[in-house]
Design an enzyme around this catalytic site. Structure first.
Site, short mmCIF file in Angstrom:
data_model
loop_
_atom_site.label_atom_id
_atom_site.label_comp_id
_atom_site.label_asym_id
_atom_site.label_seq_id
_atom_site.Cartn_x
_atom_site.Cartn_y
_atom_site.Cartn_z
N LYS A 134 -17.20 -35.25 161.46
CA LYS A 134 -16.76 -34.07 161.16
C LYS A 134 -17.43 -33.05 162.18
O LYS A 134 -18.48 -33.20 162.71
CB LYS A 134 -17.54 -33.75 159.90
CG LYS A 134 -17.26 -32.44 159.10
CD LYS A 134 -17.78 -32.24 157.72
CE LYS A 134 -17.24 -30.90 157.16
NZ LYS A 134 -17.54 -30.78 155.71
N SER A 193 -14.65 -29.96 151.80
CA SER A 193 -14.21 -29.46 153.26
C SER A 193 -14.15 -30.50 154.15
O SER A 193 -13.63 -30.36 155.38
CB SER A 193 -15.50 -28.37 153.54
OG SER A 193 -16.79 -29.17 153.93
N SER A 239 -18.31 -31.65 148.97
CA SER A 239 -17.32 -31.64 150.24
C SER A 239 -17.14 -33.17 150.82
O SER A 239 -16.42 -33.50 151.51
CB SER A 239 -17.84 -30.81 151.31
OG SER A 239 -17.25 -29.73 151.04
N1 GLN Z 1 -15.94 -26.56 147.92
C1 GLN Z 1 -17.37 -25.87 147.78
C2 GLN Z 1 -17.53 -24.73 148.74
O1 GLN Z 1 -16.78 -24.47 149.23
C3 GLN Z 1 -18.25 -27.05 148.43
C4 GLN Z 1 -18.10 -27.00 149.96
C5 GLN Z 1 -19.03 -28.19 150.55
O2 GLN Z 1 -19.57 -29.19 150.01
N2 GLN Z 1 -19.31 -28.00 151.89
O3 GLN Z 1 -18.70 -24.16 148.80
#
Ligand code: GLN
Length: 523
Positions: free
Chosen positions: A84, A159, A183
């Site tokens: 990532k 994400s 995510s």
């Molecule tokens: N979808 C969640 C957010 O936008 C979690 C994102 C994540 O785990 N990085 O905060």
């Protein structure tokens, strides 16, 4: 040259092939990079490929094969891997899919990436994500979204959407993602993969660009449970550079073959009855539960009375930590610098306005407000108290059970643009967030395709803190029923061709951002 498609193979298959000299690590690197070049136009999982690092690592592995020391290389020897883009890897761009960092080149390597490479993984590149990991669809990437290999009109989740898509398309066998509220697990479910968020503290966060430091955790995406366990063996453990990392001695592969007979598996009725949970996902969780029962596990209902407050607590604590962590991107220490301003404030304001996308700005403004004098006592402090209550809920539940089975996400992958309301998007993580709040381990395990949408569905397995091996053991039992995660249908290699036909190029449909002189867009 061999016709094997290495990104579709497991660690065990690759190691065996290397040991038997069916192929060399150099061939793995070359053919994997060719496949990425041929197919990633459709998915846009990659932001950058790392040819030099791949060939350097391949040379090391081939030398070990020649010396007869391959066994010392580690279990991931030659395994096609990618990371990532919030993980530093020396010499590569680490952009967090933000204009803010479009030009940033890592001067060092994150511990998690370093450990994967030390265990033999072959680094092929950096992967797309929601900007600074804010999002559930990868649509907030400044470089254009990633497409779900199972249906290119749908999001891969987020994400860590690039990390999920790269493995689901068989471009790599393992990738790393990060999970602050879901995510890793949610894109894992949307793309039908084994996707593990370990207990907070199992994996070092050193060198991973922070979103919510008390919530973030790194973990692997793979197609087999064994590959996830090998990856965790490589990743886990104390790192003197991250004071929240723990000393771990667990062998995560140790109990995979044990089966679930005698295990107590928790079901949370409130999760199963949650509003918004679609019938096809609910049916898959129930089906998985029945399989586990048939394999000898005992199903026990458990309550998490405060879990319904997790979303509220998260959208206080997460933005507060993000606001604090993103303060460093100020055009002076780090980040895009808008030229031509007379004073520092003008430069700061303009750089942050141009550098950050709408969702990042929303989180920063929210965090700044929530931490301001007067407001802090009303939101931040109670959110921390709620956090303690949720942590206690899980601890109490694990007095009765060894692992919890739950949905990952309320639905399967949705189409681009289908969710435009940010709060509706936040609900994507309704079943995953409480696990980050409490710090437990959680993973997504693929259980086939949904009856209505025909898209992958994952079930979530949640482990007691530092008992991540429990969820892997249940996952291995489910794998014995459902099989390892398949490569998405249109990316399955056809006979000896590595490039399936008729896959449109995503970059034709979704133009990337074009930056000015200060930033070169890599989309
Ligand atoms: N979808 C969640 C957010 O936008 C979690 C994102 C994540 O785990 N990085 O905060």
């Amino acid at each position: 040259m061999t016709h094997q498609v290495f990104g579709c193979m497991s660690a065990r298959e690759i190691r065996q092939g290397l040991a038997d000299r069916q192929f060399s690590a150099r061939e793995i690197a070359q053919s994997s990079l060719e496949r990425i070049r041929a197919l990633d136009g459709a998915t846009h999982a990659f932001l950058e490929t790392t040819e030099d690092l791949a060939y350097e690592q391949a040379a090391r592995i081939d030398a070990a094969v020649a010396d007869g020391t391959l066994a010392e290389m580690g279990p991931l020897a030659g395994l096609p891997a990618a990371f990532k883009d919030n993980m530093n890897l020396v010499g590569t761009h680490t952009t967090c899919s933000s204009r803010m960092l479009a030009n940033y080149v890592s001067p060092y390597t994150a511990t998690c990436v370093e450990r994967m490479i030390a265990a033999g993984a072959l680094p092929l590149g950096k992967l797309n994500m929601d900007e600074f990991a804010f999002g559930s669809s990868t649509e907030t990437s400044a470089f254009g979204p990633t497409h779900n290999p199972w249906n290119l009109a749908c999001v891969p989740g987020g994400s860590s959407g690039g990390s999920a898509a790269a493995v689901a398309a068989g471009l790599v066998s393992v990738s790393l993602g990060s999970d602050t509220g879901g995510s890793i697990r949610q894109p894992g479910s949307f793309c039908g993969l084994v996707a593990v968020k370990p207990t907070y503290g199992v994996v070092s966060r050193y060198g991973v660009v922070a979103f919510g430091s008390s919530l973030d955790q790194v973990g692997p995406f793979t197609r087999t449970v064994e590959d996830a366990a090998y990856s965790l063996n490589a990743l886990a453990g104390r790192d003197p550079l991250d004071c929240t990392s723990q000393h771990i001695t667990t062998d995560f592969t140790a109990n995979l073959a044990q089966g679930v007979r005698g295990m107590r598996i928790g079901i949370v009725p409130a999760f199963m009855e949650a509003q918004g949970l679609t019938a096809e996902v609910k049916a898959k969780v129930e089906e998985a539960a029945e399989h586990l029962r048939a394999l000898g596990a005992e199903l026990i209902e458990v309550d998490l009375p405060n879990a319904q407050a997790a979303m509220s607590a998260y959208y206080v604590l997460g933005p507060c930590e993000a606001f604090s962590n993103l303060a460093r991107f100020d055009s002076i220490r780090y980040g895009y610098c808008d030229p031509g301003h007379k004073d520092m404030n003008g430069q700061y304001d303009a750089s942050r306005e141009i550098g950050f996308g709408p969702e990042a700005r929303r989180r920063i403004m929210l965090g700044s407000y929530l931490l301001s004098a007067g407001v802090y006592d009303t939101y931040y402090y109670p959110a921390q108290q709620v956090r303690t209550l949720i942590t206690q809920d899980y601890a109490r539940a694990y007095e009765q059970v060894d692992c919890i089975l739950a949905p990952v996400a309320p639905r399967t992958a949705f189409e681009f643009g289908a969710i435009s309301d940010p709060t509706e998007m936040y609900l994507s993580d309704m079943f995953t967030i409480s696990i980050n709040i409490a710090g437990n381990g959680g993973m997504s395990m693929p259980v086939g395709l949904g009856a209505d949408t025909g898209l992958p569905v994952g079930v979530q397995l949640i482990a007691p803190q530092f008992k991540d091996e429990n969820m892997l053991r249940v996952a291995a039992a489910l794998e014995s029923v459902y099989g390892p995660a398949p490569v998405a249908t249109s990316f399955v290699p056809q006979s000896d061709l590595s490039a399936p036909a008729n896959i449109p190029d995503a970059r034709d449909a979704v133009p990337g951002v074009v930056l000015g002189e200060e930033g070169e867009c890599r989309a």
